[in-house]
Enzyme design. Structure first.
Site, mmCIF file in Angstrom:
data_model
loop_
_atom_site.group_PDB
_atom_site.id
_atom_site.type_symbol
_atom_site.label_atom_id
_atom_site.label_comp_id
_atom_site.label_asym_id
_atom_site.label_seq_id
_atom_site.Cartn_x
_atom_site.Cartn_y
_atom_site.Cartn_z
ATOM 1 C CB THR A 232 -0.930 0.002 1.224
ATOM 2 O OG1 THR A 232 -1.681 -1.225 1.259
ATOM 3 C CG2 THR A 232 -1.894 1.176 1.179
ATOM 4 C CG HIS B 162 0.554 -10.152 -4.016
ATOM 5 N ND1 HIS B 162 1.298 -9.114 -3.510
ATOM 6 C CD2 HIS B 162 -0.711 -9.994 -3.521
ATOM 7 C CE1 HIS B 162 0.528 -8.359 -2.732
ATOM 8 N NE2 HIS B 162 -0.678 -8.868 -2.727
#
Length: 336
Positions: A84, A145
């Protein structure tokens, strides 16, 4: 093929439900090793790594349907490695001419980093071309990811004309595990919470989100050594301890170095301040609302502290993770 969101179900059902996928994808799931998951109820092993059905669908969609633009940027992390934070930094850095960090109408003040830099795994193929988060039409910023060996090869293949860049961020293994454990229970990815002990055993076995984490980190480390012009390897702890230096390093890698005027007028410090945990966590947009698949925005902000894992792990747990890390990275030149 079904691609739409399944917001009418609790998150743990969205993440795990196999019935919202095409028959082709369900056939794939049935062919894969399946184990009890740390975050989802079940995880599936695909190309050496473990995924929830929802995340795996995003991976296979990417492999089949994604077509790059000339200067696309992929921010890659293991889950809960500072994603984030670096999304916010990357967006602000790339768009600092269009949106100076001190402007009262900066997009980060009204939209979450995840809205501005979407996770690739949560996008439908029809949404790829709609991503517009850079003033340069040749550049889109995605987060993911996905391990390096599962990315479409044009991201790291020098034989193509693509100038795509990968920014990889990793974090201390112990801190990563503890953050992942808290996140999994906070967002209710499971029908019931998982204990720290059970989560730890699964994590050590590599059965965690896009685990084994050691293999994911090592893959990008090796790629960054072989192709430093395409892959930048960064560490959360270094970003925390020396933010100006790392911000300059990131800007240079992306071909957006800071000018002397920007240095003298404090643009670096403005970016660091705007994207800080303290600033971001207090914004209303990051403390209310939910994302596409039902995850609350507030769940991405816990404390962001370096060394937080020590508060939760026993000495034996910490020692075991250190031993695995040393064994996995032995001979690679990488140490934690």
């Amino acid at each position: 093929m079904y691609y739409g969101p399944i917001m009418d179900q609790p998150l743990h059902q969205q993440v795990n439900d196999e019935n919202f996928h095409s028959q082709e994808f369900k056939d794939l799931l049935s062919s894969l090793p399946k184990e009890r998951g740390l975050a989802p109820t079940y995880s599936y092993q695909y190309q050496g790594f473990w995924y929830s059905p929802l995340a795996l669908r995003g991976v296979t969609n990417c492999q089949k349907h994604f077509h790059p633009r000339e200067n696309d940027i992929f921010l890659v992390t293991a889950p809960k490695s500072g994603t984030t934070w670096l999304k916010a930094i990357l967006y602000t850095l790339i768009n600092r001419e269009a949106y100076p960090p001190q402007t009262p109408s900066h997009p980060l003040l009204s939209k979450t980093p995840h809205q501005l830099v979407p996770f690739f795994e949560t996008l439908d193929p029809s949404e790829y071309d709609a991503v517009c988060n850079s003033s340069d039409s040749r550049t889109r910023i995605f987060a993911t990811h996905i391990p390096v060996d599962s990315l479409p090869r044009f991201f790291t293949d020098d034989s193509t004309s693509s100038n795509c860049k990968i920014v990889y961020l990793c974090r201390d293994i112990k801190d990563n595990f503890v953050s992942l454990f808290h996140f999994a229970n906070k967002v209710n990815m499971r029908p019931s919470p998982i204990s720290l002990a059970d989560a730890f055993e699964l994590f050590c076995k590599g059965i965690s989100a896009v685990g084994p984490i050691w293999d994911q980190i090592l893959g990008y480390w090796k790629e960054s050594l072989e192709k430093p012009h395409k892959v930048l390897f960064m560490r959360y702890e270094e970003m925390t301890n020396e933010p100006r230096f790392q911000l300059r390093r990131l800007a240079h890698f992306l071909g957006k170095p800071f000018s002397l005027e920007e240095e003298n007028t404090g643009v670096l410090d403005q970016i660091i301040s705007l994207c800080s945990f303290d600033t971001m966590s207090k914004l209303e947009v990051n403390s209310t609302g939910i994302l596409k698949h039902g995850i609350s925005n507030s769940s991405f902000f816990r404390n962001g502290l370096v060394g937080d894992g020590k508060k939760y792990l026993t000495a034996d747990m910490a020692s075991r993770l250190d031993q695995i890390t040393e064994e996995k990275f032995h001979g690679s030149g990488l140490s934690f």
